[in-house]
Design a protein around this motif. Structure first.
Motif, PDB file in Angstrom:
ATOM      1  N   UNK A  48       0.829  -1.213   0.000  1.00 44.86           N
ATOM      2  CA  UNK A  48       0.000   0.000   0.000  1.00 44.86           C
ATOM      3  C   UNK A  48       0.863   1.264   0.000  1.00 44.86           C
ATOM      4  N   UNK A  49       1.964   1.235   0.776  1.00 37.51           N
ATOM      5  CA  UNK A  49       2.856   2.401   0.798  1.00 37.51           C
ATOM      6  C   UNK A  49       3.536   2.591  -0.552  1.00 37.51           C
ATOM      7  N   UNK A  55       1.449   7.111  -6.352  1.00 37.13           N
ATOM      8  CA  UNK A  55       0.424   8.134  -6.521  1.00 37.13           C
ATOM      9  C   UNK A  55       0.998   9.535  -6.311  1.00 37.13           C
ATOM     10  N   UNK A  56       1.898   9.691  -5.327  1.00 37.14           N
ATOM     11  CA  UNK A  56       2.535  10.997  -5.103  1.00 37.14           C
ATOM     12  C   UNK A  56       3.348  11.399  -6.322  1.00 37.14           C
ATOM     13  N   UNK A  57       4.165  10.453  -6.843  1.00 38.50           N
ATOM     14  CA  UNK A  57       4.997  10.748  -8.021  1.00 38.50           C
ATOM     15  C   UNK A  57       4.123  11.101  -9.214  1.00 38.50           C
ATOM     16  N   UNK A  58       3.050  10.322  -9.395  1.00 29.40           N
ATOM     17  CA  UNK A  58       2.154  10.593 -10.524  1.00 29.40           C
ATOM     18  C   UNK A  58       1.495  11.964 -10.380  1.00 29.40           C
ATOM     19  N   UNK A  59       1.134  12.332  -9.144  1.00 30.73           N
ATOM     20  CA  UNK A  59       0.499  13.640  -8.918  1.00 30.73           C
ATOM     21  C   UNK A  59       1.467  14.784  -9.216  1.00 30.73           C
ATOM     22  N   UNK A  60       2.733  14.624  -8.765  1.00 25.56           N
ATOM     23  CA  UNK A  60       3.751  15.651  -9.045  1.00 25.56           C
ATOM     24  C   UNK A  60       3.931  15.797 -10.544  1.00 25.56           C
ATOM     25  N   UNK A 166       9.585  20.423  -8.193  1.00 24.75           N
ATOM     26  CA  UNK A 166       8.911  19.159  -8.486  1.00 24.75           C
ATOM     27  C   UNK A 166       9.915  18.052  -8.783  1.00 24.75           C
ATOM     28  N   UNK A 167      11.060  18.433  -9.400  1.00 26.15           N
ATOM     29  CA  UNK A 167      12.093  17.431  -9.652  1.00 26.15           C
ATOM     30  C   UNK A 167      12.681  16.925  -8.334  1.00 26.15           C
ATOM     31  N   UNK A 168      12.877  17.874  -7.391  1.00 25.57           N
ATOM     32  CA  UNK A 168      13.386  17.476  -6.072  1.00 25.57           C
ATOM     33  C   UNK A 168      12.410  16.532  -5.377  1.00 25.57           C
ATOM     34  N   UNK A 169      11.121  16.940  -5.412  1.00 24.86           N
ATOM     35  CA  UNK A 169      10.116  16.071  -4.794  1.00 24.86           C
ATOM     36  C   UNK A 169      10.067  14.711  -5.477  1.00 24.86           C
ATOM     37  N   UNK A 170      10.204  14.716  -6.804  1.00 22.36           N
ATOM     38  CA  UNK A 170      10.180  13.454  -7.549  1.00 22.36           C
ATOM     39  C   UNK A 170      11.373  12.586  -7.162  1.00 22.36           C
ATOM     40  N   UNK A 171      12.549  13.212  -7.009  1.00 22.21           N
ATOM     41  CA  UNK A 171      13.740  12.451  -6.640  1.00 22.21           C
ATOM     42  C   UNK A 171      13.594  11.851  -5.238  1.00 22.21           C
ATOM     43  N   UNK A 172      13.066  12.677  -4.289  1.00 22.64           N
ATOM     44  CA  UNK A 172      12.872  12.156  -2.934  1.00 22.64           C
ATOM     45  C   UNK A 172      11.844  11.028  -2.907  1.00 22.64           C
ATOM     46  N   UNK A 173      10.793  11.220  -3.688  1.00 20.72           N
ATOM     47  CA  UNK A 173       9.787  10.159  -3.739  1.00 20.72           C
ATOM     48  C   UNK A 173      10.330   8.908  -4.404  1.00 20.72           C
ATOM     49  N   UNK A 174      11.209   9.096  -5.406  1.00 23.35           N
ATOM     50  CA  UNK A 174      11.840   7.922  -6.030  1.00 23.35           C
ATOM     51  C   UNK A 174      12.687   7.160  -5.019  1.00 23.35           C
ATOM     52  N   UNK A 176      12.259   7.210  -1.742  1.00 21.77           N
ATOM     53  CA  UNK A 176      11.315   6.573  -0.806  1.00 21.77           C
ATOM     54  C   UNK A 176      10.668   5.347  -1.444  1.00 21.77           C
ATOM     55  N   UNK A 177      10.372   5.471  -2.759  1.00 19.66           N
ATOM     56  CA  UNK A 177       9.792   4.329  -3.449  1.00 19.66           C
ATOM     57  C   UNK A 177      10.763   3.151  -3.490  1.00 19.66           C
ATOM     58  N   UNK A 178      12.046   3.458  -3.716  1.00 19.00           N
ATOM     59  CA  UNK A 178      13.041   2.390  -3.752  1.00 19.00           C
ATOM     60  C   UNK A 178      13.129   1.681  -2.390  1.00 19.00           C
TER      61      UNK A 178
END
Length: 442
Positions: A48-49, A55-60, A166-174, A176-178
């Motif tokens: 789920x996480x 979903x966060x990455x897709x929203x960004x 948004x790139x920074x947020x995407x990188x952090x989320x990537x 976290x996703x990893x």
């Protein structure tokens, strides 16, 4: 039939140890099953996480795309003066605001991202306000002034900052996703490995249990066959012993009768004949208990009494006929052996007494034997129409050896003997209770 052999005792001990080990293993499997359920729940949470991070990455990405679409639609309107671009612009603005709200709700559990979302919300609001100002300048100051505001580069700088954020947020989320994907993969592998271990242990335990039960069944079957053979041998030996006991009792009775016939004294001869009759009564009970290779716990009392009555009829003497016998004992009544033997001896003594004393000198008459069952009490009635008993003989005392024996046996079965003088004859009424648990008929 219980056995105490060394093999069966050792097998029971092994079975007890196996049962304890199986209990421990089953307990461990149950705990392991609970752990497996816990790992599965944690795995589902990790999945789920992972989905949440996607979903966060897709929203960004959608936010950045919608802002770019709004900016492109604005420029298209400025360059072509085609108001159709304004519809796309308005749609991009509304979508960007909705995506910012969604991004805020998705990152509510991440304080660091929440700060970035707030900064991104401020930058986006400024950028949208700048684009709205450019469009107002078209209406108020003309297209040239609006283009001049676009060319000054402030809007492009805002958009660059938005893309950087948004790139920074995407990188952090990537990242976290990893981490979450790795955690989910570890849990998945752990769940698979533990599931395979659980299935393997369960299968092994079931297989060994079935094998052990099969070995126990074969061993018990072999032991049962051996016991059956031993039981058959014991039954043959018991039949032989019972047959010899019956023959021995009959031999004793015949010896007593032979001795009586050879004795000169009439009194001694009669006593020996009476003793022979008593031995035959006991032999009759023994025959019914152990007849035809079977061993019984009870004796059919009505058939026993009928047989005793038939054996008690004296043979015709030289002086005349024999008394007539009337037997009415048709009620089936199983009786335990400790009741059947005394009753058989009592009936034998009463009948012998009637034949011997009620009809002297070859007199004829009738002896009637009745048996009735009332509740838990049995009534045996021996009545004759002979000369009657002497005055000194009564229910409480008097009489010879036979009558005293009857009184002692009556006390042994906790019964009561009543002696009644008739005109003519005598009546003996024996009443005794059946033991609790013995079947009776009302």
């Amino acid at each position: 039939m219980p056995t105490n052999t060394d093999a069966s005792l050792a097998r029971r001990q092994v079975r007890a140890r196996a049962a304890r080990v199986s209990a421990v293993l089953f307990g461990g499997l149950f705990v392991g099953f609970l752990l497996l359920v816990g790992v599965f729940i944690e795995y589902r949470r990790a999945i789920d996480w992972v989905d949440h991070t996607h979903m966060v990455i897709s929203t960004v990405e959608d936010l950045q795309s919608n802002l770019s679409d709004a900016e492109s639609s604005q420029r298209g309107f400025l360059l072509s003066q085609d108001r159709d671009h304004l519809a796309s612009y308005e749609e991009g603005v509304e979508s960007s605001r909705a995506l910012l709200d969604r991004l805020g709700s998705l990152t509510v559990d991440n304080p660091a991202q929440q700060d970035k979302v707030k900064a991104l919300r401020a930058l986006t609001a400024d950028r949208l306000a700048r684009m709205a100002e450019v469009l107002r300048q078209v209406e108020d100051g003309g297209i040239e002034r609006a283009l001049a505001m676009v060319r000054d580069g402030s809007g492009a700088g805002m958009m660059a900052e938005i893309r950087r954020m948004t790139a920074t947020m995407r990188a952090e989320e990537d990242q976290l996703l990893a981490r979450r994907s790795r955690h989910a993969t570890i849990l998945e592998l752990l769940m698979i490995a533990y599931g395979l271990l659980f299935v393997t242990v369960t299968g092994w335990l079931g297989y060994t249990t079935v094998r052990r039960l099969e070995r126990d069944y074969r061993a018990e079957r072999a032991e049962g066959q051996a016991l059956a053979v031993a039981l058959q041998e014991n039954r043959i030996l018991l039949d032989e012993v019972n047959h010899r006991v019956k023959n021995s009792l009959q031999i004793v009775a015949n010896l007593l009768r032979t001795q009586a016939l050879r004795h000169r004294s009439q009194e001694v001869r009669q006593e020996l004949l009476d003793s022979s009759s008593r031995v035959l009564a006991i032999a009759e009970v023994h025959r019914r208990l152990y007849g035809e290779g079977a061993v019984y716990d009870t004796v059919e009392l009505s058939d026993l009494i009928r047989s005793i009555a038939e054996n008690a009829i004296p043979s015709s003497g030289a002086g005349g006929g024999e008394p007539a016998m009337s037997v009415a004992v048709g009620t089936p009544l199983p009786a335990p052996v400790d009741t059947a033997v005394p009753v058989a001896l009592i009936v034998n003594e009463l009948l012998t007494n009637s034949y011997k004393h009620a009809f002297p000198d070859g007199r004829t008459g009738t002896v009637r034997l009745d048996m009735e069952v009332e509740g838990n009490e049995v009534h045996i009635d021996v009545t004759d129409d002979g000369i009657g008993l002497p005055e000194e003989v009564g229910s409480g005392g008097g009489g010879g050896f036979g009558l005293n024996t009857v009184r002692n046996l009556t006390r042994q079965i906790r019964g009561q003997l009543e002696i009644e003088r008739l005109t003519p004859g005598t009546r003996f009424l024996l009443t005794f209770p059946m033991k609790p648990g013995a079947p009776t008929q009302a």
